[in-house]
Scaffold this motif. Structure first.
Motif, PDB file in Angstrom:
ATOM      1  N   ALA A 277       0.842  -1.204   0.000  1.00  0.00           N
ATOM      2  CA  ALA A 277       0.000   0.000   0.000  1.00  0.00           C
ATOM      3  C   ALA A 277       0.878   1.255   0.000  1.00  0.00           C
ATOM      4  CB  ALA A 277      -0.927   0.004   1.212  1.00  0.00           C
ATOM      5  N   ALA A 278       1.948   1.244   0.832  1.00  0.00           N
ATOM      6  CA  ALA A 278       2.852   2.400   0.891  1.00  0.00           C
ATOM      7  C   ALA A 278       3.455   2.654  -0.501  1.00  0.00           C
ATOM      8  CB  ALA A 278       3.950   2.147   1.915  1.00  0.00           C
ATOM      9  N   MET A 279       3.868   1.567  -1.142  1.00  0.00           N
ATOM     10  CA  MET A 279       4.453   1.701  -2.488  1.00  0.00           C
ATOM     11  C   MET A 279       3.419   2.225  -3.484  1.00  0.00           C
ATOM     12  SD  MET A 279       6.037  -1.352  -4.765  1.00  0.00           S
ATOM     13  CE  MET A 279       4.467  -2.169  -4.987  1.00  0.00           C
ATOM     14  N   ASN A 280       2.208   1.659  -3.422  1.00  0.00           N
ATOM     15  CA  ASN A 280       1.197   2.043  -4.411  1.00  0.00           C
ATOM     16  C   ASN A 280       0.621   3.437  -4.178  1.00  0.00           C
ATOM     17  OD1 ASN A 280       1.228  -0.127  -6.251  1.00  0.00           O
ATOM     18  ND2 ASN A 280       0.279  -1.418  -4.688  1.00  0.00           N
ATOM     19  N   PHE A 281       0.717   3.951  -2.936  1.00  0.00           N
ATOM     20  CA  PHE A 281       0.324   5.355  -2.712  1.00  0.00           C
ATOM     21  C   PHE A 281       1.195   6.264  -3.592  1.00  0.00           C
ATOM     22  CE2 PHE A 281      -2.097   6.223   1.495  1.00  0.00           C
ATOM     23  CZ  PHE A 281      -2.993   5.214   1.211  1.00  0.00           C
ATOM     24  N   ILE A 282       2.467   5.874  -3.757  1.00  0.00           N
ATOM     25  CA  ILE A 282       3.392   6.681  -4.564  1.00  0.00           C
ATOM     26  C   ILE A 282       3.223   6.346  -6.047  1.00  0.00           C
ATOM     27  CG2 ILE A 282       5.856   7.250  -4.952  1.00  0.00           C
ATOM     28  CD1 ILE A 282       4.931   7.874  -2.064  1.00  0.00           C
ATOM     29  N   ARG A 283       3.088   5.038  -6.348  1.00  0.00           N
ATOM     30  CA  ARG A 283       3.097   4.576  -7.734  1.00  0.00           C
ATOM     31  C   ARG A 283       1.804   4.899  -8.478  1.00  0.00           C
ATOM     32  NH1 ARG A 283       3.520  -1.498  -9.873  1.00  0.00           N
ATOM     33  NH2 ARG A 283       1.827  -1.719  -8.375  1.00  0.00           N
ATOM     34  N   ARG A 284       0.664   4.722  -7.793  1.00  0.00           N
ATOM     35  CA  ARG A 284      -0.607   4.952  -8.484  1.00  0.00           C
ATOM     36  C   ARG A 284      -1.637   5.620  -7.546  1.00  0.00           C
ATOM     37  NH1 ARG A 284      -3.885   0.678  -6.628  1.00  0.00           N
ATOM     38  NH2 ARG A 284      -2.882  -1.343  -6.282  1.00  0.00           N
ATOM     39  N   PRO A 285      -1.316   6.829  -7.050  1.00  0.00           N
ATOM     40  CA  PRO A 285      -2.218   7.475  -6.080  1.00  0.00           C
ATOM     41  C   PRO A 285      -3.605   7.748  -6.663  1.00  0.00           C
ATOM     42  CG  PRO A 285      -0.540   9.031  -6.847  1.00  0.00           C
ATOM     43  CD  PRO A 285      -0.136   7.677  -7.362  1.00  0.00           C
ATOM     44  N   GLU A 286      -3.659   7.886  -7.995  1.00  0.00           N
ATOM     45  CA  GLU A 286      -4.946   8.209  -8.640  1.00  0.00           C
ATOM     46  C   GLU A 286      -5.937   7.055  -8.529  1.00  0.00           C
ATOM     47  OE1 GLU A 286      -2.026   7.924 -10.221  1.00  0.00           O
ATOM     48  OE2 GLU A 286      -1.531   9.737 -11.366  1.00  0.00           O
ATOM     49  N   SER A 287      -5.443   5.841  -8.226  1.00  0.00           N
ATOM     50  CA  SER A 287      -6.330   4.670  -8.273  1.00  0.00           C
ATOM     51  C   SER A 287      -7.167   4.502  -7.007  1.00  0.00           C
ATOM     52  CB  SER A 287      -5.501   3.400  -8.492  1.00  0.00           C
ATOM     53  OG  SER A 287      -4.750   3.119  -7.319  1.00  0.00           O
TER      54      SER A 287
END
Ligand code: GGG
Length: 354
Positions: free
Chosen positions: A224-234
């Motif tokens: 989740a921490a990684m994806n907040f940065i990688r794809r915050p729009e999702s």
């Protein structure tokens, strides 16, 4: 004329600078919307601790209970351990009033820069929902052989089916109410925490089945921490435990520009007790007293309070005023790249409201 009684705890550090600004804005809203805010100020916090040995008096909860809502600034002082300040004021209030849903919106306002290159204003728009009364914050544990070389500390998390069910259901209801992506992301670490977080996953699946039109996703907290940065729009609504969602909401705050813009609501969704509204940031001793703290996180929190008190129109009006100030980019505090003072930002918001 309707009167709302608001308990005000400015607290420590920059809390004493941002709260007067939120009160000024609320007075303006009251004037325009023909309501009255009766503020009851409580001078609790570090100074109370230095004088009386406790952050707030023994009867504090009884004094707060009759109020319609609580507006809180910040708690924390460099000369008092953080666990003393937090467990002496903020956490007992959240628990006593069963404010089990902590709601922390992350919206990238047009005109505000994200540290990420890609997202533009409006692209990031999600809410972190934090379980707010149990989990890792339950304060169950103790020391054995205290202060001896063989000292042992035991700290137990408490996860209950009731506690998980109600926060997960709150997250799904919020996704339906927001009517945006209609997507709920659950955050756990159930690969390593094989009991509590496995229970969380099961509860999540069961509640999700009641909302077939809401898309779901389960992420481990590291992903989740990684994806907040990688794809915050999702993201749309993200629900997590007390500790995980607290940590993630610092990431979401900086993704949308600054901790100085991060608002929050500690809600008792059943409305048995007063809910509490506070900026996500703490007392920020490094900038306290300089007159440059961003008041917008607290003013936005006051906006969430208006919504909770049934003044949705006033809340939208306040949000638009803030959005206009940010979009113009002329008046802003240093945390978002400006040179304006705390008061100048409030005045710009008041001008828009006028
Ligand atoms: N705005 C209240 C405040 O001072 N928050 C800082 C803090 O340490 N919060 C702990 C938490 O929310 O868990």
């Amino acid at each position: 004329m309707k009167t709302f009684t608001i308990a005000v705890i400015a607290g420590d550090g920059v809390g004493t600078e941002v709260i007067p600004q939120a009160k000024r804005v609320l007075e303006k809203i009251a004037e325009k919307h023909d309501v009255c805010f009766s503020f009851q100020d409580f001078d609790w916090g570090a100074n109370h601790f230095f004088r009386w040995g406790r952050m707030m008096p023994a009867g504090a909860i009884d004094l707060l209970q009759p109020c319609d809502a609580i507006l809180l600034g910040a708690v924390g002082h460099p000369e008092i351990p953080d666990h003393t300040t937090l467990n002496g004021l903020l956490l007992p209030i959240r628990r006593a009033f069963d404010q089990y849903a902590n709601v922390r919106p992350a919206y990238l306002y047009p005109g505000v820069d994200s540290p990420l290159a890609r997202p533009k204003g409006g692209d990031i728009d999600f809410v972190v929902v934090r379980e707010n009364t149990e989990g890792e914050y339950a304060q169950v544990g103790g020391f054995v052989y205290q202060m001896q070389p063989e000292e042992i500390a035991i700290q137990t998390s408490v996860f209950t089916r009731r506690g998980i069910d109600r926060i997960v259901r709150f997250a799904f209801d919020l996704a339906v109410k927001r009517n945006k992506k209609k997507r709920v992301t659950s955050v756990t670490k159930s690969n390593a925490q094989g009991y509590s977080m496995v229970l969380w996953d099961r509860c999540f699946e069961e509640v999700a089945a009641e909302y077939p039109h809401v898309e779901t996703e389960s992420l481990l907290v590291d992903a989740a921490a990684m994806n907040f940065i990688r794809r915050p729009e999702s993201f749309d609504v993200v629900v997590g435990s007390n500790l995980f969602a607290d940590i993630l909401s610092d990431i979401s705050a900086i993704l949308v520009g600054s901790m100085g813009l991060a608002a929050s609501a500690n809600l008792d969704p059943l409305r048995r007790f007063p809910s509490m509204f506070e900026p996500v940031h703490g007392s920020a001793p490094d900038i306290a007293g300089k007159g440059v703290v961003n008041p917008l996180a607290t003013i936005l929190s006051a906006g969430m309070m208006l919504d909770h008190l049934g003044m949705g129109d006033a809340a939208r009006e306040l949000e638009s005023a803030i959005a206009m100030v940010l979009a113009e980019g002329k008046v802003r505090t240093p945390d978002i790249g400006g040179t304006s003072s705390t008061e100048e930002v409030t005045e710009a918001v008041l001008e828009k409201l006028a």
